[in-house]
Design an enzyme around this catalytic site. Structure first.
Site, mmCIF file in Angstrom:
data_model
loop_
_atom_site.group_PDB
_atom_site.id
_atom_site.type_symbol
_atom_site.label_atom_id
_atom_site.label_comp_id
_atom_site.label_asym_id
_atom_site.label_seq_id
_atom_site.Cartn_x
_atom_site.Cartn_y
_atom_site.Cartn_z
ATOM 1 C CE1 TYR A 52 -41.472 39.349 5.569
ATOM 2 C CE2 TYR A 52 -40.689 39.493 3.304
ATOM 3 C CZ TYR A 52 -41.388 40.028 4.363
ATOM 4 O OH TYR A 52 -42.009 41.229 4.215
ATOM 5 C CE1 TYR B 157 -45.253 42.539 -0.809
ATOM 6 C CE2 TYR B 157 -45.295 40.268 -1.562
ATOM 7 C CZ TYR B 157 -45.955 41.397 -1.149
ATOM 8 O OH TYR B 157 -47.328 41.411 -1.085
ATOM 9 N N GLY C 287 -52.401 36.427 -0.720
ATOM 10 C CA GLY C 287 -51.728 35.387 0.036
ATOM 11 C C GLY C 287 -51.541 34.049 -0.644
ATOM 12 N NE ARG D 273 -40.377 37.554 -0.532
ATOM 13 C CZ ARG D 273 -40.387 36.244 -0.500
ATOM 14 N NH1 ARG D 273 -39.467 35.563 -1.145
ATOM 15 N NH2 ARG D 273 -41.318 35.590 0.136
ATOM 16 C CB CYS E 107 -20.637 45.763 5.854
ATOM 17 S SG CYS E 107 -19.211 45.727 4.777
ATOM 18 C CD GLU E 108 -26.632 44.245 8.830
ATOM 19 O OE1 GLU E 108 -26.969 43.868 9.945
ATOM 20 O OE2 GLU E 108 -26.354 45.413 8.569
ATOM 21 C CD GLU F 75 -57.062 43.268 -0.682
ATOM 22 O OE1 GLU F 75 -56.209 42.815 0.115
ATOM 23 O OE2 GLU F 75 -57.941 44.046 -0.353
ATOM 24 N N PRO F 76 -54.252 39.735 -4.768
ATOM 25 C CG PRO F 76 -54.282 38.530 -6.764
ATOM 26 C CD PRO F 76 -55.074 39.492 -5.955
ATOM 27 N N GLY F 77 -50.693 39.743 -4.567
ATOM 28 C CA GLY F 77 -49.482 40.448 -4.961
ATOM 29 C C GLY F 77 -48.529 39.431 -5.555
#
Ligand SMILES: *Cc1c(COP(=O)(O)O)cnc(C)c1O
Length: 407
Positions: free
Chosen positions: A308, A362, A224, A304, A334-335, A265-267
């Site tokens: 988010y 991500y 995080g 993302r 198409c969105e 546990e960093p991503g």
């Protein structure tokens, strides 16, 4: 965040010429540097880094991280298999699933990885089945509201993750009944946490719980850490977190009577800034309201911004001169598919190469074939050399698992 047009001496233009666009490019050196920064910040404690595989799960990135001395955190049995395939030892892998079947947990036990249990029914199944024979970690929900966005705040009271710290008595009852061997406790509060105080608050909650488990070997503080997405953005001050959390941790270990391992546990922290999504401008379209740049990518490759409300810096690699113009950069899906709103870029012309930054975490791992579009290639730069680490998909991949029943 300074402007860049190259990685380790290889220009984005050359990379685009070699691999085409869209393409994901990763700076391997940056990944290794991030590992070092984290290790340095926690040099006074017995730190174990468990890289959150889900952030970026290319085999070569996993191997690079393994060589840099990390372990791995896996959230699915497939990620466990992938980590084993990349060469991590079972003992280096933490398996932190949520709402999986007990059968999947049994599979993970058979593979020999550390199991992190996140609900009481599963703890009971585990007790019935394995008793004290397989050591476990328990995921607690500390009820801290933190993180950059509601979708990535996972430690609050309404979150589905972990066992509530308010249920600690229930946990202890199951543990006693089945003589469970609890060697670790875990929290993961959310993503994009800025403040050392949030980690300290989490630490205090973890210490409180830990006092009731006499056989611990480690405490896992999750991931995080926030990275800088915008120019002038503040990132988590890792040195500050390291100093404060290490000090609190040492005091706790002294009281507990034994030196424990401190796990993270960093991503995002390890891989976000290493990643660049190279795209080409297909269309420049002026409307009475704004000027759109339509690029050859979209939420199918980088979800993302839409998922988010994430900010990703964008630069026009092809133009260095002249004044800035304000653009909204959108994808070809198409969105509603906005990558970046109201950004100043050097004047964009058709065919210009744009770079979307902070695309390591991500990005590819959340990509899809929506609109039957192909996923881009992935390229890893190591020691000044570019390596293709995943091929661009082809139309064959779109058809691959479809079963034509001959209509
Ligand atoms: C996603 C996740 C992480 C990594 O979070 P980042 O914000 O990328 O650091 C760590 N631990 C668990 C259990 C996760 O689900």
């Amino acid at each position: 965040m300074e402007s860049t047009n190259q990685i380790q001496g290889i220009s984005f233009t050359t990379l685009a010429e070699t691999y085409g666009t869209p393409a994901y490019i990763y700076d391997g050196q940056k990944i290794v540097e991030q590992v070092k920064t984290l290790k340095n910040a926690f040099s006074s404690v017995n730190l174990k880094i468990k890289y959150a595989t889900k952030a970026l799960s290319n085999l070569n990135v996993l191997k690079l991280l393994k060589n840099a001395g990390t372990g791995a955190d896996a959230v699915s049995i497939e990620e466990v298999q992938l980590c084993l395939h990349a060469g991590f030892l079972p003992s280096e892998i933490m398996y932190t699933p949520n709402c999986v079947s007990f059968a999947e947990i049994q599979e993970a036990v058979a593979l020999g990885v550390m199991i992190n249990i996140d609900n009481i029914p599963m703890l009971e199944h585990f007790g019935n089945h394995y008793g004290k024979n397989v050591p476990i970690c328990i995921r607690l929900n500390p009820h801290i509201l933190a993180g950059g966005n509601a979708k990535i705040s996972v430690g609050h009271i309404d979150s589905k993750f972990g066992i509530s710290i308010l249920q600690i008595k229930n946990i202890l009852k199951v543990v006693e009944t089945h003589h469970l061997d609890v060697i670790g406790l875990h929290i993961h509060t959310g993503s994009d946490i800025l403040d050392a105080d949030v980690f300290l608050k989490g630490a205090e909650i973890l210490f409180d719980a830990a006092r009731q488990f006499p056989d611990l070997k480690f405490l896992d503080f999750g991931g995080g850490f926030k990275v800088a997405y915008k120019p002038g953005d503040i990132a988590t001050d890792i040195a500050d977190v390291g100093e404060k959390v290490s000090k609190a941790f040492q005091e706790f270990c002294a009281e507990y009577g034994r030196e424990l391992e401190l796990w993270f546990e960093p991503g995002k922290f390890l891989v976000s800034e290493s990643g660049f999504l190279l795209v080409s401008a297909n269309v420049i379209k002026s409307t009475p309201a704004c000027t759109f740049v339509g690029v050859d990518s979209g939420l199918n490759h980088l979800i993302r911004p839409m998922m988010y409300d994430a900010y990703h810096a964008v630069e026009n690699v092809s133009q260095h001169e002249g004044p800035d113009h304000v653009y909204t950069v959108v994808g070809y899906i198409c969105e509603s598919d906005t990558i970046a709103s109201d950004r100043k870029l050097k004047e964009v012309r058709e065919g210009d190469l744009l770079v979307i930054k902070n695309a390591g975490a991500y990005g590819y791992s959340m990509s899809s074939n929506y609109n039957s579009r192909l996923r881009p290639p992935e390229v890893l730069i190591l020691d000044g050399k570019a390596h293709l680490i995943r091929e661009r998909e082809t139309f064959e991949d779109i058809l691959k698992h479809q079963v034509d029943i001959g209509l």
